[in-house]
Write an enzyme that holds these catalytic residues in place. Structure first.
Site, mmCIF file in Angstrom:
data_model
loop_
_atom_site.group_PDB
_atom_site.id
_atom_site.type_symbol
_atom_site.label_atom_id
_atom_site.label_comp_id
_atom_site.label_asym_id
_atom_site.label_seq_id
_atom_site.Cartn_x
_atom_site.Cartn_y
_atom_site.Cartn_z
ATOM 1 N N ASN A 88 0.871 -1.170 0.000
ATOM 2 C CA ASN A 88 0.000 0.000 0.000
ATOM 3 C C ASN A 88 0.912 1.224 0.000
ATOM 4 O O ASN A 88 1.875 1.277 0.777
ATOM 5 C CB ASN A 88 -0.899 -0.003 1.243
ATOM 6 C CG ASN A 88 -1.871 -1.172 1.238
ATOM 7 O OD1 ASN A 88 -2.307 -1.617 0.181
ATOM 8 N ND2 ASN A 88 -2.218 -1.667 2.406
ATOM 9 N N GLY A 94 -3.986 3.248 0.825
ATOM 10 C CA GLY A 94 -4.336 2.407 1.971
ATOM 11 C C GLY A 94 -3.238 2.277 3.011
ATOM 12 O O GLY A 94 -3.388 1.551 3.990
ATOM 13 N N HIS A 101 6.494 -1.628 4.093
ATOM 14 C CA HIS A 101 6.191 -3.034 4.403
ATOM 15 C C HIS A 101 5.428 -3.640 3.242
ATOM 16 O O HIS A 101 4.750 -2.934 2.487
ATOM 17 C CB HIS A 101 5.390 -3.164 5.702
ATOM 18 C CG HIS A 101 4.134 -2.345 5.728
ATOM 19 N ND1 HIS A 101 4.138 -0.991 6.015
ATOM 20 C CD2 HIS A 101 2.846 -2.671 5.478
ATOM 21 C CE1 HIS A 101 2.907 -0.536 5.952
ATOM 22 N NE2 HIS A 101 2.092 -1.530 5.620
ATOM 23 N N HIS A 103 2.616 -6.738 2.446
ATOM 24 C CA HIS A 103 1.659 -7.693 3.019
ATOM 25 C C HIS A 103 1.746 -9.011 2.248
ATOM 26 O O HIS A 103 1.770 -9.016 1.007
ATOM 27 C CB HIS A 103 0.220 -7.169 2.872
ATOM 28 C CG HIS A 103 -0.058 -5.900 3.605
ATOM 29 N ND1 HIS A 103 -0.775 -5.855 4.782
ATOM 30 C CD2 HIS A 103 0.273 -4.616 3.329
ATOM 31 C CE1 HIS A 103 -0.877 -4.602 5.192
ATOM 32 N NE2 HIS A 103 -0.258 -3.828 4.322
HETATM 33 P P1 AMP Z 1 -0.890 -0.512 5.901
HETATM 34 O O1 AMP Z 1 -2.349 -0.162 5.909
HETATM 35 O O2 AMP Z 1 -0.397 -1.042 4.587
HETATM 36 O O3 AMP Z 1 -0.033 0.622 6.436
HETATM 37 O O4 AMP Z 1 -0.728 -1.748 6.887
HETATM 38 C C1 AMP Z 1 -0.360 -1.648 8.224
HETATM 39 C C2 AMP Z 1 -0.675 -2.980 8.845
HETATM 40 O O5 AMP Z 1 0.012 -3.058 10.080
HETATM 41 C C3 AMP Z 1 -2.163 -3.199 9.146
HETATM 42 O O6 AMP Z 1 -2.624 -4.340 8.440
HETATM 43 C C4 AMP Z 1 -2.191 -3.375 10.660
HETATM 44 O O7 AMP Z 1 -3.139 -4.343 11.072
HETATM 45 C C5 AMP Z 1 -0.771 -3.804 10.973
HETATM 46 N N1 AMP Z 1 -0.304 -3.521 12.306
HETATM 47 C C6 AMP Z 1 -0.418 -2.359 12.990
HETATM 48 N N2 AMP Z 1 0.177 -2.444 14.196
HETATM 49 C C7 AMP Z 1 0.693 -3.689 14.277
HETATM 50 C C8 AMP Z 1 1.425 -4.398 15.282
HETATM 51 N N3 AMP Z 1 1.760 -3.838 16.444
HETATM 52 N N4 AMP Z 1 1.771 -5.678 15.029
HETATM 53 C C9 AMP Z 1 1.435 -6.269 13.850
HETATM 54 N N5 AMP Z 1 0.756 -5.648 12.872
HETATM 55 C C10 AMP Z 1 0.387 -4.377 13.083
#
Ligand code: AMP
Ligand code: ZN
Length: 110
Positions: A88, A94, A101, A103
């Site tokens: 994203n 998103g 990162h 997914h």
């Molecule tokens: P994005 O929307 O691409 O920035 O994705 C961020 C992702 O990080 C989301 O799917 C969240 O559920 C995940 N996330 C946020 N905090 C944590 C955490 N402490 N441990 C694992 N995943 C997390």
């Protein structure tokens, strides 16, 4: 390392997040709010905001993220059924955590 960045804190062991995989360049851990039966995050150790901030020097790192995503998919036995590798990019794409990162999503039944 960015002070207020949750993924920098995770990468630097400041939380109790368990790593599925780690090496010198990146860590992999389960998404806290999974959107699929398997939902892992592949996260570079170095703070890069988003794909928009990726430089030519980061091409090896991003290729490595893809290779690790493939390997984790195989370990989780979702490689044959199929999976998504998703970046994203920025708010409209998103992205909510501004530390690069990827997914890994899969494990859906037919
Ligand atoms: P994005 O929307 O691409 O920035 O994705 C961020 C992702 O990080 C989301 O799917 C969240 O559920 C995940 N996330 C946020 N905090 C944590 C955490 N402490 N441990 C694992 N995943 C997390
Ligand atoms: Zn960070």
């Amino acid at each position: 390392m960015e002070k207020e960045c949750i993924f920098c804190n995770i990468v630097n062991g400041k939380t109790d997040t368990r790593f599925v995989f780690e090496d010198d360049q990146l860590v992999v851990f389960k998404d806290i709010n999974p959107h699929a039966p398997v939902h892992d995050l592949i996260v570079p150790r170095r703070h890069i905001r988003s794909i928009n901030d990726m430089t030519d020097a980061d091409q090896g790192l991003v290729a490595h993220m893809l290779a690790v995503g493939r390997d984790v998919a195989r370990e989780r036995e979702i490689n044959a059924s199929g999976y998504k590798l998703v970046f994203n990019v920025e708010w409209g794409g998103g992205q909510r955590i501004f530390h690069l990162h990827m997914h890994l999503l899969g494990g859906w039944k037919k």
